[in-house]
Design an enzyme around this catalytic site. Structure first.
Site, PDB file in Angstrom:
ATOM      1  N   HIS A 189       0.841  -1.513   0.171  1.00  0.00           N
ATOM      2  CA  HIS A 189      -0.008   0.002  -0.165  1.00  0.00           C
ATOM      3  C   HIS A 189       0.781   1.271  -0.140  1.00  0.00           C
ATOM      4  O   HIS A 189       0.446   2.343  -0.364  1.00  0.00           O
ATOM      5  CB  HIS A 189      -0.991  -0.081   1.258  1.00  0.00           C
ATOM      6  CG  HIS A 189      -1.985   0.984   1.181  1.00  0.00           C
ATOM      7  ND1 HIS A 189      -2.882   0.830   0.300  1.00  0.00           N
ATOM      8  CD2 HIS A 189      -2.408   1.947   2.051  1.00  0.00           C
ATOM      9  CE1 HIS A 189      -3.782   2.117   0.501  1.00  0.00           C
ATOM     10  NE2 HIS A 189      -3.477   2.686   1.617  1.00  0.00           N
ATOM     11  N   TRP A 190       2.186   1.204   0.428  1.00  0.00           N
ATOM     12  CA  TRP A 190       2.967   2.235   0.293  1.00  0.00           C
ATOM     13  C   TRP A 190       3.913   2.260  -0.630  1.00  0.00           C
ATOM     14  O   TRP A 190       5.141   2.292  -0.522  1.00  0.00           O
ATOM     15  CB  TRP A 190       3.735   2.282   1.918  1.00  0.00           C
ATOM     16  CG  TRP A 190       3.087   2.830   3.222  1.00  0.00           C
ATOM     17  CD1 TRP A 190       1.965   3.532   2.981  1.00  0.00           C
ATOM     18  CD2 TRP A 190       3.537   2.582   4.376  1.00  0.00           C
ATOM     19  NE1 TRP A 190       1.568   3.810   4.368  1.00  0.00           N
ATOM     20  CE2 TRP A 190       2.465   3.415   5.258  1.00  0.00           C
ATOM     21  CE3 TRP A 190       4.438   2.006   5.158  1.00  0.00           C
ATOM     22  CZ2 TRP A 190       2.460   3.119   6.562  1.00  0.00           C
ATOM     23  CZ3 TRP A 190       4.586   2.122   6.309  1.00  0.00           C
ATOM     24  CH2 TRP A 190       3.563   2.665   7.066  1.00  0.00           C
TER      25      TRP A 190
END
Length: 282
Positions: A261-262
């Site tokens: 997600h990052w």
């Protein structure tokens, strides 16, 4: 070489019409406004520190703590309006038009900003963003929270080294990012603002944004749009970005394997290069 910039050296605060907003700023040139995600301990710096250091070589980079997070004002769920906060920030900083770069919740709010204030945005860039107003889902959970959002919620409900470690782990593909230093930083930011913590728990993810956006709204976005997503994102499924790029006319998608997600942190160098080239070329 990236500029050697620290959180302290770039820290700024501005009073807008409704809020006192904290942000980090460096560089000169076309403005890039960076909006963070919704996880416990999220701030402009924690989500975008390495990106700000690099992109500030060519742009005026502004990584914001949105009201309800970081060192910005607290806000109860029913009064949370990040689109309005972003607009007031531009006005306070006398910025006519900026590129918006948003991760997760920040991506959703950047999309919403492009819909509501098309004259104030030059480029739209998202990472791991949801596709507002576009249902049903085929691959992502149709109802309820994803695996990652459930873990984020536990991080708010019971913030500890253990639960924040789980948050950082679910956000990333590579466990090398799950360091004690990062976990302590996020935990301190969470516990340091009990008002933010209480307000988030009062509203949860159901009141994460006041924006209501439809598929027709997305079709109407006219700014150049660059959509990033991690193939292994367990917080927001990449199906959301497929929907965005299928609806926003002037858009393109970067889908990265072995990425969570990052994306902007796991692949910071590539992300910075692609964003810089995209904004400079368009």
């Amino acid at each position: 070489m990236p500029l050697e910039l620290t959180a302290e050296a770039t820290s700024r605060t501005v009073k807008t019409k409704n809020w006192e907003i904290h942000y980090h700023e460096a560089g000169q040139g076309h403005p890039l406004v960076m909006l963070h995600g919704s996880g416990p301990g999220a701030t402009g710096w924690s989500n975008f520190g390495p990106n700000l250091r690099s992109l500030a070589n060519d742009f005026r980079v502004i990584a914001v703590d949105m009201p309800g997070w970081g060192a910005s004002d607290a806000v109860i769920p029913d009064e949370r309006d990040h689109v309005e906060a972003a607009l007031q920030l531009l006005d306070a900083l006398k910025i006519d038009k900026a590129a918006f770069v948003g991760n997760s919740m920040g991506g959703f709010n950047s999309v919403s900003f492009a819909v509501k204030h098309p004259d104030r945005i030059s480029h739209l860039i998202t990472m791991g963003a949801g596709a507002p107003g576009v249902r049903p889902s085929i691959f992502a959970p149709g109802n309820g929270l994803s695996e990652g959002l459930k873990i984020l919620l536990r991080g708010y409900q019971n913030p500890s080294m253990e639960t924040i470690r789980d948050v950082v782990d679910i956000m990333t593909y590579d466990s090398a990012f799950v360091t004690d230093e990062l976990i302590s930083e996020r935990l301190d930011a969470t516990l340091g603002r009990p008002d933010h913590l209480a307000n988030f728990l009062a509203g949860g993810f159901e009141k994460i944004s006041r924006a209501v956006i439809t598929a027709d709204d997305l079709v109407g976005i006219r700014v150049p749009t660059l959509v990033f997503h991690g193939r292994d994102d367990r917080v927001v499924h990449y199906e959301n970005s497929l929907k965005l790029v299928s609806l926003v006319p002037d858009s393109r998608l970067v889908l990265m394997n072995r990425c969570g997600h990052w994306l902007q942190l796991e692949y910071a160098d590539e992300f910075n290069r692609l964003v810089g080239g995209f904004v400079s070329a368009r």
